[in-house]
Design a protein around this motif. Structure first.
Motif, PDB file in Angstrom:
ATOM      1  N   HIS A 132      -2.415  -2.116  -4.920  1.00 21.75           N
ATOM      2  CA  HIS A 132      -1.906  -0.775  -5.232  1.00 21.75           C
ATOM      3  C   HIS A 132      -3.038   0.149  -5.663  1.00 21.75           C
ATOM      4  CE1 HIS A 132       1.414   1.730  -7.403  1.00 21.75           C
ATOM      5  NE2 HIS A 132       0.929   2.337  -6.353  1.00 21.75           N
ATOM      6  N   GLY A 133      -3.933  -0.364  -6.501  1.00 22.80           N
ATOM      7  CA  GLY A 133      -5.079   0.437  -6.934  1.00 22.80           C
ATOM      8  C   GLY A 133      -5.955   0.860  -5.759  1.00 22.80           C
ATOM      9  N   LEU A 134      -6.195  -0.066  -4.846  1.00 19.04           N
ATOM     10  CA  LEU A 134      -7.007   0.252  -3.666  1.00 19.04           C
ATOM     11  C   LEU A 134      -6.312   1.278  -2.777  1.00 19.04           C
ATOM     12  CD1 LEU A 134      -8.299  -3.322  -2.811  1.00 19.04           C
ATOM     13  CD2 LEU A 134      -9.722  -1.372  -3.464  1.00 19.04           C
ATOM     14  N   ALA A 135      -5.020   1.082  -2.526  1.00 21.30           N
ATOM     15  CA  ALA A 135      -4.277   2.012  -1.664  1.00 21.30           C
ATOM     16  C   ALA A 135      -4.216   3.406  -2.287  1.00 21.30           C
ATOM     17  CB  ALA A 135      -2.876   1.480  -1.395  1.00 21.30           C
ATOM     18  N   THR A 136      -4.079   3.460  -3.596  1.00 19.32           N
ATOM     19  CA  THR A 136      -4.062   4.752  -4.287  1.00 19.32           C
ATOM     20  C   THR A 136      -5.410   5.459  -4.135  1.00 19.32           C
ATOM     21  OG1 THR A 136      -2.431   3.927  -5.848  1.00 19.32           O
ATOM     22  CG2 THR A 136      -3.682   5.874  -6.515  1.00 19.32           C
ATOM     23  N   ARG A 137      -6.479   4.718  -4.273  1.00 18.13           N
ATOM     24  CA  ARG A 137      -7.823   5.295  -4.103  1.00 18.13           C
ATOM     25  C   ARG A 137      -8.024   5.788  -2.670  1.00 18.13           C
ATOM     26  NH1 ARG A 137     -11.696   8.426  -4.984  1.00 18.13           N
ATOM     27  NH2 ARG A 137     -13.810   7.632  -4.741  1.00 18.13           N
ATOM     28  N   ILE A 138      -7.477   5.070  -1.716  1.00 15.51           N
ATOM     29  CA  ILE A 138      -7.592   5.499  -0.315  1.00 15.51           C
ATOM     30  C   ILE A 138      -6.887   6.837  -0.104  1.00 15.51           C
ATOM     31  CG2 ILE A 138      -6.984   4.944   2.078  1.00 15.51           C
ATOM     32  CD1 ILE A 138      -7.256   1.943   1.214  1.00 15.51           C
ATOM     33  N   ALA A 142      -8.857   9.676   1.708  1.00 17.34           N
ATOM     34  CA  ALA A 142      -8.410  10.049   3.055  1.00 17.34           C
ATOM     35  C   ALA A 142      -6.915  10.343   3.019  1.00 17.34           C
ATOM     36  CB  ALA A 142      -8.723   8.930   4.037  1.00 17.34           C
ATOM     37  N   PRO A 143      -6.537  11.532   2.527  1.00 14.55           N
ATOM     38  CA  PRO A 143      -5.105  11.836   2.360  1.00 14.55           C
ATOM     39  C   PRO A 143      -4.321  11.881   3.676  1.00 14.55           C
ATOM     40  CG  PRO A 143      -6.462  13.752   1.859  1.00 14.55           C
ATOM     41  CD  PRO A 143      -7.394  12.613   2.071  1.00 14.55           C
ATOM     42  N   ASP A 144      -4.991  11.967   4.811  1.00 22.72           N
ATOM     43  CA  ASP A 144      -4.299  12.011   6.102  1.00 22.72           C
ATOM     44  C   ASP A 144      -4.336  10.688   6.849  1.00 22.72           C
ATOM     45  OD1 ASP A 144      -3.685  14.677   5.668  1.00 22.72           O
ATOM     46  OD2 ASP A 144      -5.503  15.385   6.659  1.00 22.72           O
ATOM     47  N   ALA A 146      -2.666   7.882   7.851  1.00 23.76           N
ATOM     48  CA  ALA A 146      -1.244   7.524   7.908  1.00 23.76           C
ATOM     49  C   ALA A 146      -0.984   6.043   7.647  1.00 23.76           C
ATOM     50  CB  ALA A 146      -0.667   7.935   9.261  1.00 23.76           C
ATOM     51  N   GLU A 147      -1.795   5.171   8.226  1.00 26.36           N
ATOM     52  CA  GLU A 147      -1.566   3.731   8.060  1.00 26.36           C
ATOM     53  C   GLU A 147      -1.653   3.301   6.600  1.00 26.36           C
ATOM     54  OE1 GLU A 147      -3.513   5.078  10.338  1.00 26.36           O
ATOM     55  OE2 GLU A 147      -2.885   4.286  12.290  1.00 26.36           O
ATOM     56  N   ASN A 148      -2.423   4.025   5.808  1.00 30.28           N
ATOM     57  CA  ASN A 148      -2.512   3.687   4.392  1.00 30.28           C
ATOM     58  C   ASN A 148      -1.174   3.879   3.697  1.00 30.28           C
ATOM     59  OD1 ASN A 148      -4.013   2.960   1.942  1.00 30.28           O
ATOM     60  ND2 ASN A 148      -3.558   5.059   1.356  1.00 30.28           N
ATOM     61  N   TYR A 149      -0.385   4.864   4.145  1.00 31.51           N
ATOM     62  CA  TYR A 149       0.926   5.079   3.528  1.00 31.51           C
ATOM     63  C   TYR A 149       1.900   3.961   3.912  1.00 31.51           C
ATOM     64  CZ  TYR A 149      -0.977   9.450   1.988  1.00 31.51           C
ATOM     65  OH  TYR A 149      -1.773  10.397   1.376  1.00 31.51           O
ATOM     66  N   LEU A 150       1.688   3.333   5.081  1.00 31.47           N
ATOM     67  CA  LEU A 150       2.467   2.140   5.421  1.00 31.47           C
ATOM     68  C   LEU A 150       2.102   1.007   4.464  1.00 31.47           C
ATOM     69  CD1 LEU A 150       2.229   2.104   9.317  1.00 31.47           C
ATOM     70  CD2 LEU A 150       4.190   2.783   7.920  1.00 31.47           C
ATOM     71  N   LEU A 151       0.814   0.854   4.242  1.00 33.30           N
ATOM     72  CA  LEU A 151       0.339  -0.160   3.298  1.00 33.30           C
ATOM     73  C   LEU A 151       0.914   0.101   1.905  1.00 33.30           C
ATOM     74  CD1 LEU A 151      -1.579  -2.390   2.167  1.00 33.30           C
ATOM     75  CD2 LEU A 151      -3.373  -0.636   2.121  1.00 33.30           C
ATOM     76  N   LEU A 152       0.838   1.324   1.471  1.00 33.06           N
ATOM     77  CA  LEU A 152       1.351   1.683   0.153  1.00 33.06           C
ATOM     78  C   LEU A 152       2.852   1.399   0.070  1.00 33.06           C
ATOM     79  CD1 LEU A 152       0.501   2.816  -2.563  1.00 33.06           C
ATOM     80  CD2 LEU A 152       0.837   5.109  -1.652  1.00 33.06           C
ATOM     81  N   GLY A 153       3.577   1.722   1.137  1.00 34.51           N
ATOM     82  CA  GLY A 153       5.010   1.416   1.175  1.00 34.51           C
ATOM     83  C   GLY A 153       5.278  -0.072   1.074  1.00 34.51           C
ATOM     84  N   ALA A 172       4.025   8.608   5.991  1.00 35.73           N
ATOM     85  CA  ALA A 172       3.227   8.039   7.092  1.00 35.73           C
ATOM     86  C   ALA A 172       3.753   8.553   8.434  1.00 35.73           C
ATOM     87  CB  ALA A 172       3.277   6.510   7.054  1.00 35.73           C
ATOM     88  N   PHE A 173       5.077   8.593   8.603  1.00 39.41           N
ATOM     89  CA  PHE A 173       5.660   9.035   9.864  1.00 39.41           C
ATOM     90  C   PHE A 173       5.453  10.531  10.092  1.00 39.41           C
ATOM     91  CE2 PHE A 173       8.893   5.448   9.004  1.00 39.41           C
ATOM     92  CZ  PHE A 173       7.985   4.492   9.431  1.00 39.41           C
ATOM     93  N   ARG A 174       5.404  11.302   9.014  1.00 36.34           N
ATOM     94  CA  ARG A 174       5.093  12.738   9.166  1.00 36.34           C
ATOM     95  C   ARG A 174       3.649  12.928   9.622  1.00 36.34           C
ATOM     96  NH1 ARG A 174       8.318  13.310   4.602  1.00 36.34           N
ATOM     97  NH2 ARG A 174       6.548  13.235   3.197  1.00 36.34           N
TER      98      ARG A 174
END
Length: 187
Positions: A132-138, A142-144, A146-153, A172-174
């Motif tokens: 979670h900490g890593l995904a949040t830092r990503i 890189a706020p755009d 998209a695959e990171n938001y799948l990971l975060l989910g 992520a889908f947006r």
């Protein structure tokens, strides 16, 4: 000399290889590259193409070997270290994957891909807090991405935070609507 789509000048001796790869004939391209490298050992561009051919052929061990040669020659390239992390991850060697992702992160702290790979390793090891900490830092780097938001989910779902996970998946889908086809079921 011709430039490829990335603006990199392609060695004229690799034109046939490029054509084979564009036609999806990775076996012929790998064979031709091996012959080329016998004459021009350490040719980084040929080694990169060879690693790509082997990856497309699902020969992870050969792709790793070619990538290790590149890393030994091009010691400034953090991308090859991240690629090695990915290759080791795919081959199931999570310790080596973590090592190479960490080396890539040290060389290029602002590149999100090494953190992304490491976060998936922490998910596999069920260490959701670190992931979670890593995904949040990503998301900061890189706020755009998209695959990171799948990971975060995925991480949020594992932690039982389903509403937040759904929000992350929708985001992520947006960002990349093509992800909905493969991952829409996650909602």
């Amino acid at each position: 000399l011709e430039a490829d789509t990335m603006g990199v000048v392609l060695d004229p001796g690799l034109a046939g290889v490029q054509l084979s790869m564009e036609n999806g004939d990775y076996t012929s391209a790998a064979s031709e590259l091996s012959d080329f490298l016998l004459q021009r050992m350490g040719h980084v561009q040929a080694l990169r193409l060879l690693a790509s051919c082997y990856l497309n052929l699902d020969d992870l061990e050969q792709s790793i070997q070619a990538s290790l040669q590149i890393a030994a020659i091009d010691t400034l390239d953090a991308g090859i270290l991240s690629s090695l992390g990915y290759l080791y991850h795919r081959s199931g060697d999570l310790d080596s994957a973590t090592l190479y992702y960490s080396l890539a992160e040290q060389k290029d702290p602002l590149n999100p891909y090494s953190r992304f790979g490491k976060a998936w390793i922490y998910v596999a090891r069920r260490d959701f807090e670190t992931a979670h900490g890593l995904a949040t830092r990503i998301t900061e780097l890189a706020p755009d991405f998209a695959e990171n938001y799948l990971l975060l989910g995925r991480i949020l779902s594992a932690k039982g935070l389903y509403r937040e996970a759904a929000r992350s998946y929708r985001h992520a889908f947006r960002l990349d609507s093509s992800l909905r086809t493969a991952y829409g079921v996650l909602l």
